[in-house]
Write a protein that holds these residues in place. Structure first.
Motif, PDB file in Angstrom:
ATOM      1  N   LEU A  48       0.818  -1.217   0.000  1.00 32.86           N
ATOM      2  CA  LEU A  48       0.000   0.000   0.000  1.00 32.86           C
ATOM      3  C   LEU A  48       0.853   1.270   0.000  1.00 32.86           C
ATOM      4  O   LEU A  48       0.580   2.224  -0.733  1.00 32.86           O
ATOM      5  N   ARG A  49       1.918   1.287   0.820  1.00 32.97           N
ATOM      6  CA  ARG A  49       2.754   2.487   0.864  1.00 32.97           C
ATOM      7  C   ARG A  49       3.414   2.738  -0.498  1.00 32.97           C
ATOM      8  O   ARG A  49       3.621   3.886  -0.895  1.00 32.97           O
ATOM      9  N   CYS A  50       3.753   1.673  -1.219  1.00 36.12           N
ATOM     10  CA  CYS A  50       4.323   1.815  -2.560  1.00 36.12           C
ATOM     11  C   CYS A  50       3.313   2.471  -3.503  1.00 36.12           C
ATOM     12  O   CYS A  50       3.655   3.354  -4.296  1.00 36.12           O
ATOM     13  N   LEU A  51       2.063   2.029  -3.408  1.00 38.02           N
ATOM     14  CA  LEU A  51       1.009   2.587  -4.263  1.00 38.02           C
ATOM     15  C   LEU A  51       0.747   4.046  -3.925  1.00 38.02           C
ATOM     16  O   LEU A  51       0.545   4.881  -4.809  1.00 38.02           O
ATOM     17  N   ILE A  52       0.769   4.357  -2.622  1.00 30.97           N
ATOM     18  CA  ILE A  52       0.553   5.744  -2.202  1.00 30.97           C
ATOM     19  C   ILE A  52       1.670   6.635  -2.740  1.00 30.97           C
ATOM     20  O   ILE A  52       1.425   7.737  -3.242  1.00 30.97           O
ATOM     21  N   MET A  53       2.919   6.155  -2.630  1.00 28.87           N
ATOM     22  CA  MET A  53       4.049   6.931  -3.149  1.00 28.87           C
ATOM     23  C   MET A  53       3.881   7.196  -4.645  1.00 28.87           C
ATOM     24  O   MET A  53       4.081   8.327  -5.116  1.00 28.87           O
ATOM     25  N   GLU A  54       3.491   6.185  -5.401  1.00 28.51           N
ATOM     26  CA  GLU A  54       3.310   6.362  -6.843  1.00 28.51           C
ATOM     27  C   GLU A  54       2.228   7.405  -7.132  1.00 28.51           C
ATOM     28  O   GLU A  54       2.400   8.259  -8.017  1.00 28.51           O
ATOM     29  N   GLN A  55       1.145   7.358  -6.384  1.00 27.52           N
ATOM     30  CA  GLN A  55       0.069   8.311  -6.610  1.00 27.52           C
ATOM     31  C   GLN A  55       0.480   9.729  -6.222  1.00 27.52           C
ATOM     32  O   GLN A  55       0.088  10.701  -6.891  1.00 27.52           O
ATOM     33  N   LEU A  56       1.260   9.870  -5.159  1.00 23.08           N
ATOM     34  CA  LEU A  56       1.743  11.201  -4.777  1.00 23.08           C
ATOM     35  C   LEU A  56       2.716  11.754  -5.816  1.00 23.08           C
ATOM     36  O   LEU A  56       2.711  12.960  -6.101  1.00 23.08           O
ATOM     37  N   ILE A  57       3.549  10.905  -6.379  1.00 21.42           N
ATOM     38  CA  ILE A  57       4.452  11.347  -7.451  1.00 21.42           C
ATOM     39  C   ILE A  57       3.639  11.831  -8.644  1.00 21.42           C
ATOM     40  O   ILE A  57       3.926  12.888  -9.226  1.00 21.42           O
ATOM     41  N   THR A  58       2.605  11.070  -8.994  1.00 23.20           N
ATOM     42  CA  THR A  58       1.728  11.486 -10.095  1.00 23.20           C
ATOM     43  C   THR A  58       1.069  12.820  -9.781  1.00 23.20           C
ATOM     44  O   THR A  58       0.991  13.703 -10.640  1.00 23.20           O
ATOM     45  N   GLN A  59       0.596  12.969  -8.531  1.00 22.70           N
ATOM     46  CA  GLN A  59      -0.052  14.226  -8.154  1.00 22.70           C
ATOM     47  C   GLN A  59       0.913  15.402  -8.284  1.00 22.70           C
ATOM     48  O   GLN A  59       0.540  16.473  -8.785  1.00 22.70           O
ATOM     49  N   LYS A  60       2.163  15.224  -7.847  1.00 19.66           N
ATOM     50  CA  LYS A  60       3.139  16.316  -7.938  1.00 19.66           C
ATOM     51  C   LYS A  60       3.412  16.682  -9.394  1.00 19.66           C
ATOM     52  O   LYS A  60       3.536  17.865  -9.737  1.00 19.66           O
ATOM     53  N   LEU A  61       3.495  15.682 -10.263  1.00 20.22           N
ATOM     54  CA  LEU A  61       3.684  15.965 -11.691  1.00 20.22           C
ATOM     55  C   LEU A  61       2.491  16.741 -12.256  1.00 20.22           C
ATOM     56  O   LEU A  61       2.667  17.663 -13.066  1.00 20.22           O
ATOM     57  N   LEU A  62       1.294  16.374 -11.829  1.00 21.54           N
ATOM     58  CA  LEU A  62       0.085  17.072 -12.286  1.00 21.54           C
ATOM     59  C   LEU A  62       0.085  18.520 -11.797  1.00 21.54           C
ATOM     60  O   LEU A  62      -0.293  19.439 -12.529  1.00 21.54           O
ATOM     61  N   LEU A  63       0.536  18.734 -10.559  1.00 22.56           N
ATOM     62  CA  LEU A  63       0.576  20.092 -10.013  1.00 22.56           C
ATOM     63  C   LEU A  63       1.610  20.949 -10.743  1.00 22.56           C
ATOM     64  O   LEU A  63       1.379  22.137 -10.988  1.00 22.56           O
ATOM     65  N   ILE A  64       2.735  20.349 -11.078  1.00 19.78           N
ATOM     66  CA  ILE A  64       3.755  21.067 -11.854  1.00 19.78           C
ATOM     67  C   ILE A  64       3.176  21.498 -13.197  1.00 19.78           C
ATOM     68  O   ILE A  64       3.336  22.647 -13.633  1.00 19.78           O
ATOM     69  N   GLN A  65       2.474  20.578 -13.863  1.00 19.00           N
ATOM     70  CA  GLN A  65       1.885  20.886 -15.166  1.00 19.00           C
ATOM     71  C   GLN A  65       0.764  21.914 -15.033  1.00 19.00           C
ATOM     72  O   GLN A  65       0.601  22.792 -15.890  1.00 19.00           O
ATOM     73  N   ALA A  66      -0.018  21.819 -13.957  1.00 15.59           N
ATOM     74  CA  ALA A  66      -1.101  22.778 -13.729  1.00 15.59           C
ATOM     75  C   ALA A  66      -0.556  24.195 -13.592  1.00 15.59           C
ATOM     76  O   ALA A  66      -1.129  25.154 -14.104  1.00 15.59           O
ATOM     77  N   GLN A  67       0.587  24.304 -12.899  1.00 20.93           N
ATOM     78  CA  GLN A  67       1.205  25.620 -12.755  1.00 20.93           C
ATOM     79  C   GLN A  67       1.705  26.131 -14.109  1.00 20.93           C
ATOM     80  O   GLN A  67       1.513  27.302 -14.445  1.00 20.93           O
ATOM     81  N   LYS A  68       2.299  25.260 -14.917  1.00 16.76           N
ATOM     82  CA  LYS A  68       2.786  25.661 -16.237  1.00 16.76           C
ATOM     83  C   LYS A  68       1.628  26.099 -17.138  1.00 16.76           C
ATOM     84  O   LYS A  68       1.759  27.046 -17.920  1.00 16.76           O
ATOM     85  N   ASP A  69       0.487  25.395 -17.027  1.00 14.20           N
ATOM     86  CA  ASP A  69      -0.657  25.669 -17.899  1.00 14.20           C
ATOM     87  C   ASP A  69      -1.613  26.707 -17.306  1.00 14.20           C
ATOM     88  O   ASP A  69      -2.689  26.952 -17.862  1.00 14.20           O
ATOM     89  N   SER A  70      -1.232  27.286 -16.154  1.00 10.94           N
ATOM     90  CA  SER A  70      -2.067  28.298 -15.473  1.00 10.94           C
ATOM     91  C   SER A  70      -3.461  27.774 -15.144  1.00 10.94           C
ATOM     92  O   SER A  70      -4.459  28.485 -15.234  1.00 10.94           O
ATOM     93  N   VAL A  71      -3.516  26.502 -14.771  1.00  7.48           N
ATOM     94  CA  VAL A  71      -4.787  25.923 -14.318  1.00  7.48           C
ATOM     95  C   VAL A  71      -5.055  26.414 -12.897  1.00  7.48           C
ATOM     96  O   VAL A  71      -4.149  26.431 -12.062  1.00  7.48           O
ATOM     97  N   GLU A  72      -6.286  26.825 -12.614  1.00  8.80           N
ATOM     98  CA  GLU A  72      -6.606  27.383 -11.308  1.00  8.80           C
ATOM     99  C   GLU A  72      -7.899  26.797 -10.763  1.00  8.80           C
ATOM    100  O   GLU A  72      -8.741  26.302 -11.521  1.00  8.80           O
ATOM    101  N   VAL A  73      -8.038  26.841  -9.448  1.00  6.84           N
ATOM    102  CA  VAL A  73      -9.323  26.597  -8.802  1.00  6.84           C
ATOM    103  C   VAL A  73      -9.597  27.811  -7.925  1.00  6.84           C
ATOM    104  O   VAL A  73      -8.667  28.436  -7.404  1.00  6.84           O
ATOM    105  N   THR A  74     -10.848  28.162  -7.772  1.00 10.12           N
ATOM    106  CA  THR A  74     -11.200  29.359  -7.010  1.00 10.12           C
ATOM    107  C   THR A  74     -11.235  29.068  -5.514  1.00 10.12           C
ATOM    108  O   THR A  74     -11.377  27.917  -5.089  1.00 10.12           O
ATOM    109  N   ASP A  75     -11.143  30.137  -4.721  1.00 11.65           N
ATOM    110  CA  ASP A  75     -11.262  29.991  -3.273  1.00 11.65           C
ATOM    111  C   ASP A  75     -12.627  29.398  -2.914  1.00 11.65           C
ATOM    112  O   ASP A  75     -12.742  28.612  -1.974  1.00 11.65           O
TER     113      ASP A  75
END
Length: 441
Positions: A48-75
């Motif tokens: 399970l911890r291995c799967l969680i790590m993989e998903q967190l890595i994916t999430q960080k990559l998505l956040l990096i791309q979101a910042q590059k693409d100026s993707v936003e969510v409102t308050d």
């Protein structure tokens, strides 16, 4: 996906950085938080911890791309999601007080602790939708997906229901709003005349998350609060008292305790317009007429939800209610709010309930009617009864493959470092091989 939930409590752990993706770090505490949340739901797999790590890595990559693409969510979207999740947990405990006692934190403290986590989840989900959301699944793909599942591995589904709702929150009159503002103005003047802010907050504030601690909101970054509150708070000087600020929650008096850059330590007093029996009677009359129009056939439930419902989470989709636990539309009987269960217990699919109680995402009490959309008896999965489930599962598999391919491409240009304690994870070693392979090409 495991990261669809946020754990609200977990055992203490000695924290350290266990991975870095670009400039983003992953802490051991993040892994453990999700691990113990999953463990609380029953038996967990050894990896399970291995799967969680993989998903967190994916999430960080998505956040990096979101910042590059100026993707936003409102308050407002973050606030809505925080409230929705906390209200769900509150319903499990039976009351806000029991939940706060269990976790040893106020409602407001829990919101602030997990605000950035929720923002990251929403951002990564939005980025994921841009990458893999716009796909279709043909009937032949659904059949192929179903047929490759071994018969003895087909899931068994308990009795479940699908429902929609139309919610009406009683609205204060202009006179009631004026009364609340005048009350707030009076309290503000008392503070300016020398009365103790914390004492007045404990007596008059209607924010249950901060009332008992003198209105203390802690130290928050710019963008944490709704726009009107944020703008007023960050204009203040230390010790200064704001004018009365109107937001969707009511009328606020804000005091800035201290500020460093984009972080401000704040206290506030919230006064909400009173809602009386006359407001409730008007809301009841309105909802009763909507229900009558639906039953007579002059208005469909979906049309009425889109036009009249005050539930911001469902009115955009015809009143359809999403199951917070799995992101789908089906609810096991034990996942339903008791009020909903008793309202639909004797309904046939398509029928509409009598008026029942309702609590909005921001804690306002209201009324709602519920339509039972579908129900199923306990059974093993089959294409006739579960076509849409299988379609969703096939689509999810296809989306996961698209996302996996995207992650592989991004890893070839991203910095990735992982603590050796995860060397035994085959999935993590595969990610490292992909990331390191770029140098040999």
């Amino acid at each position: 996906m495991l990261l669809a939930t946020v754990a609200w409590a977990q055992p203490k752990t000695i924290d350290k950085i266990v991975a870095q993706v670009g400039e983003n770090i992953i802490l051991q505490s993040e892994i453990e938080t999700i691990y113990y949340q999953e463990a609380s739901n029953g038996t967990v797999s050894a990896d399970l911890r291995c799967l969680i790590m993989e998903q967190l890595i994916t999430q960080k990559l998505l956040l990096i791309q979101a910042q590059k693409d100026s993707v936003e969510v409102t308050d407002e979207q973050v606030e809505y999601e925080l409230e929705r999740r906390l209200r769900y947990y509150e319903s499990l405990f039976g009351s806000k007080e029991k939940m706060e006692e269990f976790y040893g934190k106020t409602f407001q403290e829990m919101k602030e602790e997990f605000r950035e986590d929720i923002r990251d989840i929403l951002l990564s989900d939005r980025m994921k939708g841009q990458i893999a959301g716009d796909i279709t699944i043909s009937p032949s793909e659904v059949r192929a997906f179903f047929n490759k599942i071994p018969t003895d591995s087909l899931p068994y589904f308990d009795a479940e229901v699908e429902y929609a709702q139309i919610a009406i929150v009683p609205q204060p009159t202009a006179e009631q709003k004026a009364y609340a503002r005048e009350k707030a103005e009076g309290i503000r003047q008392r503070i300016l005349d020398g009365d103790d802010f914390e004492l007045l907050a404990s007596i008059y504030s209607e924010d249950p998350g901060s009332k008992e601690i003198g209105g203390d909101l802690g130290c928050q970054t710019r963008g944490t609060f709704v726009t009107e509150f944020d703008a007023a708070a960050f204009k203040l000087q230390p010790g200064e008292i704001s004018e009365v600020v109107a937001t969707q929650f009511g009328y606020h008096i804000i005091r800035l305790e201290s500020r460093q850059g984009n972080t401000a330590c704040l206290k506030h007093i919230l006064i909400t317009p009173p809602v009386t029996n006359s407001n409730i009677q008007l809301a009841t009359k309105k909802l009763d007429s909507i229900r009558a129009a639906i039953i007579s056939g002059t208005l469909s439930f979906r049309e009425a939800a889109a036009k009249y419902s005050d539930d911001e989470g469902s009115n955009l989709v015809g009143g359809d209610v999403t199951n917070f636990q799995n992101g789908g539309s089906m609810f096991a009987i034990d996942e339903l709010d008791p009020e909903v269960y008793y309202a639909i217990e004797k309904l046939d699919p398509g029928e509409v309930s009598e008026i029942i109680s309702y609590t909005s995402y921001d804690g306002k009490r209201g009324l709602r009617i519920v339509q039972l959309k579908s129900q199923s008896d306990p059974h093993r999965a089959n294409l006739e009864d579960d076509y849409y489930r299988m379609q969703a599962a096939a689509k999810n598999e296809k989306q996961m493959q698209i996302l996996s391919d995207w992650v592989e491409r991004k890893l070839k240009s991203a910095y990735l470092k992982i603590d050796p304690i995860y060397d035994g994870c085959e999935n993590i070693q595969e990610l490292m091989r992909v990331a390191n392979d770029v140098g040999r090409k």
